[in-house]
Design an enzyme around this catalytic site. Structure first.
Site, PDB file in Angstrom:
ATOM      1  N   HIS A 238      41.269  48.076  36.018  1.00  0.00           N
ATOM      2  CA  HIS A 238      39.860  48.004  36.018  1.00  0.00           C
ATOM      3  C   HIS A 238      39.322  48.052  34.440  1.00  0.00           C
ATOM      4  CE1 HIS A 238      35.866  49.259  37.322  1.00  0.00           C
ATOM      5  NE2 HIS A 238      35.600  49.973  36.226  1.00  0.00           N
ATOM      6  N   TYR A 242      36.220  45.387  31.601  1.00  0.00           N
ATOM      7  CA  TYR A 242      35.422  45.458  30.552  1.00  0.00           C
ATOM      8  C   TYR A 242      35.968  44.691  29.331  1.00  0.00           C
ATOM      9  CZ  TYR A 242      33.463  49.233  32.990  1.00  0.00           C
ATOM     10  OH  TYR A 242      32.457  49.849  33.999  1.00  0.00           O
ATOM     11  N   HIS A 389      31.548  40.454  45.011  1.00  0.00           N
ATOM     12  CA  HIS A 389      31.209  41.195  43.766  1.00  0.00           C
ATOM     13  C   HIS A 389      31.815  40.588  42.723  1.00  0.00           C
ATOM     14  CE1 HIS A 389      30.833  44.783  41.001  1.00  0.00           C
ATOM     15  NE2 HIS A 389      32.278  44.859  41.110  1.00  0.00           N
ATOM     16  N   PHE A 390      33.133  40.540  42.745  1.00  0.00           N
ATOM     17  CA  PHE A 390      33.985  39.875  41.648  1.00  0.00           C
ATOM     18  C   PHE A 390      33.302  38.427  41.114  1.00  0.00           C
ATOM     19  CE2 PHE A 390      37.601  37.866  39.858  1.00  0.00           C
ATOM     20  CZ  PHE A 390      38.347  38.796  39.118  1.00  0.00           C
ATOM     21  N   HIS A 391      32.957  37.682  42.015  1.00  0.00           N
ATOM     22  CA  HIS A 391      32.326  36.459  41.427  1.00  0.00           C
ATOM     23  C   HIS A 391      30.894  36.799  40.824  1.00  0.00           C
ATOM     24  CE1 HIS A 391      35.414  34.403  43.721  1.00  0.00           C
ATOM     25  NE2 HIS A 391      35.074  33.506  42.983  1.00  0.00           N
ATOM     26  N   ARG A 452      39.171  39.927  53.079  1.00  0.00           N
ATOM     27  CA  ARG A 452      39.276  38.846  51.888  1.00  0.00           C
ATOM     28  C   ARG A 452      40.708  38.407  51.962  1.00  0.00           C
ATOM     29  NH1 ARG A 452      40.332  42.381  46.379  1.00  0.00           N
ATOM     30  NH2 ARG A 452      41.331  44.147  47.411  1.00  0.00           N
ATOM     31  N   ARG A 453      41.099  37.598  51.183  1.00  0.00           N
ATOM     32  CA  ARG A 453      42.370  37.207  50.696  1.00  0.00           C
ATOM     33  C   ARG A 453      43.073  36.548  52.131  1.00  0.00           C
ATOM     34  NH1 ARG A 453      44.570  42.149  47.167  1.00  0.00           N
ATOM     35  NH2 ARG A 453      44.000  41.378  45.050  1.00  0.00           N
TER      36      ARG A 453
END
Length: 570
Positions: A238, A242, A389-391, A452-453
């Site tokens: 996580h 950042y 969300h990741f993209h 996903r995946r």
């Protein structure tokens, strides 16, 4: 003290003074070169996945180079999420630190060794991936097993980032000896905070590699513990978000306000937000493991609250950056509630993509709160929502900012004009719209429980079984391919512009001097002296990690056996 002065040179003027020596410029350009090469390959592999989701399977035509969807997915994730970001960050932060402290690297030879170490590590990880001996995704969860060279290579890359932390710290120490009473320059302080946070947080993945993945791949231990390895992974997994995001914030705080013709709203608020990121980013990773057994629900809830806490410095950043943009827009003649927005320099490729990146991050941040919610997480866990969300965060907010920064850094370090600025503008807008279509489709598919995946285009339950929910998937999946196609076109344009700028654009002279960052309306003299002290903040960050992870890890170590053999599935 004002952060720095403001000049009035045109935004794309590469003749602006610069303190980086030729050696620092070369090191920076090398880091960015590897980053850009990685993202070029990663984008092309991502295009294949987007087409696959729409039922267009091109993988059989790529044998024997790419054997499966999952090998391509692994390469895409490692190249984009790990190599592109890490090399760009290291090059950019070295450059920004030198500029902020107005002094060259104290040990440029160590910087060159660091670059070499990270390249060697990347090659060591890449070879087994290309040989289909490390198809384990970029998260490499055990019991999935890769060749030992993959784990050792990634470990060397992480060790290289620690050396970058040492390099910027040495610049800070040399500066501090000569300026004992001055406030740290804001961009330098932010660079050190980013790398300090990462160096502390990456201890988790280092422990996972040393005690679990490497010994398992070498046959030193016959079996492993997926739950302990996953917990160590998310101790780093996580905060790495950042690590990717804070360099973008550095630009939004210290470069963009000046580029739009205004000033940073508050220097002290910016310092507070980065110190809070240093302290709060790491002890919150268990919110990625809400569904994992063997971990106390109490500690999962504690980490959920911690995740909401780290939203506070994000809100400070949102307020501070938007206020700075408004200052710039009004300085350009903008009036009214929204009139200033239209006065921003929307024709500048070093600015506009970053503003678009900020817009996408608003929605990405809201999605992050849903992911961190103890109950709502169960709705979207392991669905395509996470990919969307990741993209939206890393693929849009971070990558779009890095692309825009490339157009700013490359001309300075290479002494060349940016090639085709108008085309660079088009590239930025294409990436923005492509990612909106792509990530929106994946968010919707996630809410419809699409996993996903998964090679969805080849899944029998999608191709042969027409349940109502699958029919809804089929209606949305073409949008994934459309968004992916637009992103690929944008990515090709980005690579073209970078290559043409590096090798064929007109040479310009970059004289020595001081690069000028944004001046602040409320300068550093208003900030408490405590924000100039590293030891209390670093110590607090370490203590919070020990408190947040210590009991869980001790319980897992005491109750969990190494009883799961490694597996190579594909």
């Amino acid at each position: 003290m004002a952060t720095v002065a403001v000049d009035s040179l045109p935004i794309n003027d590469t003749t602006r003074p610069d303190v980086a020596d030729a050696r620092t410029n070369r090191i920076t350009a090398l880091f960015l070169g590897v980053a850009i090469a990685a993202v070029a390959l990663g984008i092309l592999l991502g295009f294949l996945q987007a087409l696959e989701h729409a039922g267009i399977d091109l993988y059989p035509y790529l044998k024997p180079i790419i054997h499966s969807y999952y090998q391509g997915l692994t390469l895409h994730g490692v190249l984009n999420a790990l190599v592109w970001t890490t090399f760009f960050i290291c090059g950019f932060l070295l450059y920004i630190t030198v500029q902020a402290y107005r002094r060259p690297l104290t040990h440029p030879g160590l910087a060159e060794i660091t670059f070499g170490l990270m390249v060697v590590g990347t090659v060591m990880a890449a070879i087994p991936m290309l040989l289909d001996e490390a198809t384990v995704m970029f998260t490499f969860y055990p019991p999935l097993l890769a060749h030992w060279s993959f784990y050792l290579g990634l470990t060397l890359v992480v060790a290289g980032t620690w050396l970058v932390t040492l390099l910027v710290s040495l610049v800070h120490c040399a500066w501090r000896k000569e300026h004992p009473d001055e406030r740290m320059p804001l961009p330098g302080m932010m660079s050190i905070a980013t790398l300090a946070m990462w160096s502390i947080a990456s201890s988790g993945i280092a422990l996972e590699m040393i005690f679990f993945n490497l010994p398992l791949s070498l046959g030193v231990i016959p079996e492993t513990s997926p739950i302990i390895a996953r917990t160590l992974f998310w101790l780093t997994g996580h905060p790495i978000v950042y690590f990717w995001l804070l360099p973008a914030y550095i630009s939004w705080y210290t470069l963009v306000p000046r580029q739009v013709g205004g000033k940073l709203f508050s220097d002290p608020m910016a310092r507070v937000s980065f110190m809070l990121f240093l302290v709060l980013s790491s002890p919150i990773g268990l919110h990625h493991q809400f569904t994992d057994p063997g971990i106390s629900s109490t500690w999962k809830l504690v980490h959920a609250f911690g995740t909401f806490a780290v939203f506070f410095p994000s809100l400070l950043t949102f307020f501070n950056v938007v206020a700075s943009l408004e200052n710039g827009g009004r300085a350009r003649g903008g009036t009214g509630w929204i009139g200033w927005i239209f006065k921003l320099p929307w024709n500048d490729p070093t600015v506009t993509p970053q503003i678009l990146a900020m817009l996408t991050f608003v929605f990405g941040g809201i999605g992050g709160l849903i992911n961190a919610s103890y109950s709502m997480n169960l709705v979207i866990h392991n669905t395509a929502w996470i990919v969307g969300h990741f993209h939206l965060t890393v693929g849009a907010a971070v990558t779009l900012t890095y692309m825009s920064l490339s157009y700013w850094v490359l001309p300075r370090t290479l002494g060349r004009k940016l090639w085709a600025p108008q085309l660079a503008m088009i590239q930025g807008w294409l990436w923005f719209f492509g990612m909106i279509i792509f990530s929106n489709a994946l968010h919707r598919l996630g809410l419809l429980d699409m996993p996903r995946r998964t090679a969805i285009g080849m899944s029998p339950y999608v191709q042969e079984i027409a349940t109502p929910v699958v029919q809804e998937w089929r209606a949305i999946l073409p949008l994934v391919a459309i968004g992916g196609t637009i992103l690929t076109i944008s990515g090709v344009l980005y690579i073209l512009i970078c290559v043409m700028t590096a090798f064929f654009s007109r040479k310009v002279t970059v004289p020595n001097g001081a690069l000028l960052f944004s001046e602040a309306q409320a300068d550093a003299s208003h900030a408490p002296r405590a924000l100039d002290q590293w030891r209390p903040w670093v110590a607090t960050a370490i203590v919070l990690i020990l408190v947040a992870y210590g009991p869980t890890l001790l319980e897992l170590i005491g109750t969990t056996s190494l009883n799961v053999p490694g597996r190579r599935v594909w």
